[in-house]
Scaffold this motif. Structure first.
Motif, PDB file in Angstrom:
ATOM      1  N   VAL A 357     -30.391 -17.049  -8.717  1.00 25.03           N
ATOM      2  CA  VAL A 357     -30.899 -16.030  -7.797  1.00 25.03           C
ATOM      3  C   VAL A 357     -32.022 -16.644  -6.970  1.00 25.03           C
ATOM      4  CG1 VAL A 357     -31.944 -13.741  -7.601  1.00 25.03           C
ATOM      5  CG2 VAL A 357     -30.250 -14.186  -9.383  1.00 25.03           C
ATOM      6  N   ASP A 358     -31.685 -17.196  -5.822  1.00 28.72           N
ATOM      7  CA  ASP A 358     -32.680 -17.720  -4.886  1.00 28.72           C
ATOM      8  C   ASP A 358     -32.129 -17.568  -3.464  1.00 28.72           C
ATOM      9  OD1 ASP A 358     -30.900 -19.862  -4.394  1.00 28.72           O
ATOM     10  OD2 ASP A 358     -31.747 -21.011  -6.057  1.00 28.72           O
ATOM     11  N   PHE A 362     -28.401 -16.787  -2.127  1.00 21.79           N
ATOM     12  CA  PHE A 362     -28.248 -15.470  -1.506  1.00 21.79           C
ATOM     13  C   PHE A 362     -27.473 -15.601  -0.190  1.00 21.79           C
ATOM     14  CE2 PHE A 362     -30.049 -12.605   1.766  1.00 21.79           C
ATOM     15  CZ  PHE A 362     -29.618 -11.388   1.271  1.00 21.79           C
ATOM     16  N   ALA A 427     -30.606  -9.788  -5.830  1.00 19.37           N
ATOM     17  CA  ALA A 427     -31.909 -10.107  -6.424  1.00 19.37           C
ATOM     18  C   ALA A 427     -32.071  -9.495  -7.813  1.00 19.37           C
ATOM     19  CB  ALA A 427     -33.030  -9.610  -5.507  1.00 19.37           C
TER      20      ALA A 427
END
Lengths: 650, 53
Positions: A357-358, A362, A427
């Protein structure tokens, strides 16, 4: 119940949705300024949620049986009078004057082919694993119990079940075929909604092409034909986004209330609906007059969406069990402990969220997903198809060309909500399976095609766009044909339900034995999720990651504790689907036996259980690709064990 | 209508495609090829199935 009864029940439920939705819209005081077809689809969309909402309270009150649910539908049908009386605006000029040409008929023909494909799926018995595990299994369980029961199982037991409540109504009134016809019909309604929304921005042929693209999207083909909720949740997501935009544009409280209802229905159908509701709520604060809008939205959201969360909270102390177990600092209980929570997070979340999750991931997630990567997000065969990739440069060209007008577009707010949902969803670190984005897919698809089509009005650009869409339709229709072939074989060959299930459900052989040899006084423990709907006697599904009442985590090795847990649940039989030697009628030595296999072996060794029947078990990696000889089918043996007290040394 | 005694002799020439249009066609063709490659196993299985039946 015969096919006529199933069709009748499906139509009754459909009419109840139209009627109850029309009644709710009238109660909100909305003069819907819509074409009659738009009024109808808006009514159905609201009614789908309203019937699912009301069925929960009927079911919790002990009315999970045909007669109360029939009365519920009759009450819903009462609102049809309002729909018939509703004032409608005239079709716009473009609609009135647009003649149907060869392209129109071609597109209508292809849509009819796509609908026939989904009809074939609906007329066959259900075979999707998740549907058999809980989407269809829980309604069946509730109807057998006569009421809605709390299911102490994470993910597939404590999920919000608004849409499954409508499956319960269909199953109660018309049996299994009514339930599968109902999922088909609601999938079609999602397509109708896409068409009517697109029609506000595009001509008839473009709108039909867009609808065809949507209906043949692999995730829609797979999801609409099964009990998966995302296609149906898309109806609520589109409704909430459009109502939010209308509330901002008109400042009418009624639209804010409607947005709250839709967002609430989405939240009551899927945990991620909570994220969507939050985005809609925030967007409603954008312009002046927000206090009234926020209040109406909040009240409607609470009414429409809170029931399953209150239900979970009453039984576990966590409205979103087990998501907030750690945050709320809940004490260990029989159904969940801190150790189980740690195991669940480490094991389940790691498997469901393979992408970091970065920001980089994304941005790249949609592109990777478009080509089915990574496999864990299930984006290849049940993904969103090639449309987004094929049309991407046209949409980028259009977005740049119309960059000064985009913010004022009626689609701007809905698309903003969709992007907001994607950002928050990504996120949040929740399951990254692509189909969780299906609820916002219609909004993005409509925006994509609208921008691309407008930019391509010049013939020289329109040709490649038409080619791109033709390629996408061809790929998707081909995929649907491969998918539907398995079901067509059932319909054409006159195969029995039993044979179809044996061909499609790997561990089906023991189910026949269980249903014919065990009674309502027995209770069988099983670990193959797809058997939930198929086993007709009392049963308990013991998933290693989702529940603790029967501890099957890898570290569980105390056979005495295992036996105690089985007895406390009233388990009389265990279904083991691996590691059996049929010649010896015993467990065979395997290098890494699973927990159930190991503990069951220990029970037999301690004379606390005995093998009463053995069965061949097949493992089918893909029902669809098996027919093409692409996915292997492996075979082994399983057994049903009966617990015994006499001579038990534990 | 009476035809002109001296009909014009101009021929209609297709406009040259712009770089944007060429790029769009390449994208569409490349995308199609990429999907064929991505699902080559399914297509091969389908072809074998159809050929064998």
């Amino acid at each position: 119940m015969g096919i006529a009864g199933a069709v009748g029940a499906t139509l009754l439920l459909c009419a109840a949705c139209f009627g109850s939705g029309a009644a709710v819209i009238t109660l909100l005081g909305l003069p819907p300024n819509m074409h009659r077809s738009e009024q109808a689809i808006a009514s159905f969309s609201v009614g789908l949620g309203a019937i699912g909402w009301a069925a929960f309270f009927v079911g919790v009150s002990g009315g999970a049986s045909p007669m109360p649910l029939f009365v519920l539908c009759l009450v819903g049908c009462g609102g049809l009078v309002l729909l018939a009386r509703a004032d409608a605006v005239s079709p716009s000029r473009s609609r009135a004057t647009e003649a149907a040409g060869a392209t129109t008929w071609l597109l209508l023909g292809l849509i009819a082919v796509a609908l026939c494909g989904s009809l074939m799926v609906a007329l066959a018995p259900p075979a999707d694993a998740d549907s058999l595990a809980y989407h269809f299994a829980l309604p069946k369980q509730f109807l057998a119990a006569g009421r809605i029961e709390f299911v102490p199982r994470a993910v597939t037991g404590t999920a919000p079940l608004l849409l499954q409540m409508t499956y319960m109504v269909a199953l109660a009134l018309g049996g299994e075929t009514a339930m599968t016809l109902w999922t088909m019909l609601t999938g079609w309604m999602a397509g109708a909604l896409v068409y009517l929304v697109a029609r506000r921005f595009l001509g008839r042929d473009w709108s039909l092409a867009l609808t065809l693209l949507f209906l043949t999207t692999p995730a829609v083909v797979y999801g609409a034909g099964s009990g998966q909720v995302e296609v149906r949740a898309a109806i609520f997501a589109v409704g909430a986004a459009l109502a939010t935009a209308a509330a901002l544009r008109t400042n009418r409280i009624g639209y804010a209330g409607l947005a709250g209802l839709f967002a609430g229905f989405f939240a009551a159908a899927k945990f991620t609906g909570l994220l969507y509701a939050a985005i809609c709520g925030i967007v409603l604060l954008f312009r002046k007059g927000w206090p009234g809008r926020a209040l109406a939205f909040g009240i409607a959201l609470s009414i429409a969406g809170s029931q399953w969360y209150v239900w979970n909270w009453i039984h576990t102390g966590d409205p979103t069990f087990p998501v907030l177990f750690h945050v709320l600092g809940l004490p260990d209980s029989a159904i969940w402990t801190q150790a189980m929570e740690d195991w669940f997070r480490a094991h389940y979340y790691a498997a469901e969220s393979p992408i970091p999750v970065d920001l980089f991931h994304f941005v790249t997630y949609p592109f990777r997903a478009a080509f089915g990567e990574p496999a864990a997000i299930e984006a290849a065969r049940t993904g969103l198809g090639p449309v987004s990739v094929m049309v991407f440069p046209f949409a980028i060209g259009g977005a740049w060309h119309y960059r000064r007008r985009i913010a004022a577009s009626p689609l701007a707010i809905p698309v903003l909500i969709a992007f907001g949902f994607y950002a928050v969803w990504f996120a949040s670190g929740t399951s990254q399976r692509l189909r969780h984005l299906l609820p916002i897919y219609p909004l993005l698809l409509i925006a994509l095609i609208v921008v691309a089509a407008r930019w391509s009005e010049r013939t020289s650009r329109q040709r490649p766009l038409i080619a791109a869409i033709t390629v996408a339709v061809a790929v998707q229709l081909g995929g649907q044909a491969v998918f539907a072939a398995n079901y067509a074989r059932y319909l054409v060959s006159g195969e029995s339900r039993d044979s179809f299930l044996a061909r499609n459900i790997g561990p089906y052989a023991p189910v026949r034995w269980i249903n014919s040899h065990l009674t309502a006084q027995d209770r069988v423990l099983y670990t193959d999720n797809e058997l939930g709907y198929l086993i007709d006697v009392p049963a308990y599904y013991a998933h290693a990651d989702f529940q603790l009442l029967v501890d099957l985590r890898p570290q569980a090795n105390d056979a005495g504790r295992f036996l105690g847990q089985l007895r406390s649940l009233g388990i009389t039989h265990i279904l083991v689907t691996t590691g059996i030697d049929p010649a010896e009628n015993a467990f065979r030595q395997t290098p890494n036996p699973g927990s159930l296999q190991r503990l069951s072996h220990d029970l037999v060794a301690a004379s606390c259980a005995r093998i009463v029947a053995t069965f061949p078990i097949t493992r089918i990696a893909s029902r669809t690709l098996r027919n093409l000889g692409l996915k292997p089918v492996t075979s082994e043996y399983g057994a049903v064990l009966a617990l015994t007290r006499q001579g038990c040394r534990l | 209508m009476i035809a002109s005694a001296h009909p014009t002799t101009t021929t209609t020439r297709r406009a040259r495609p712009t770089l944007t249009e060429i790029a769009l066609w390449l994208w569409v063709g490349g995308g199609f090829a990429a999907y064929l490659y991505e699902f080559r196993d399914v297509l091969a299985g389908l072809a074998a199935r159809l050929g064998g039946s």
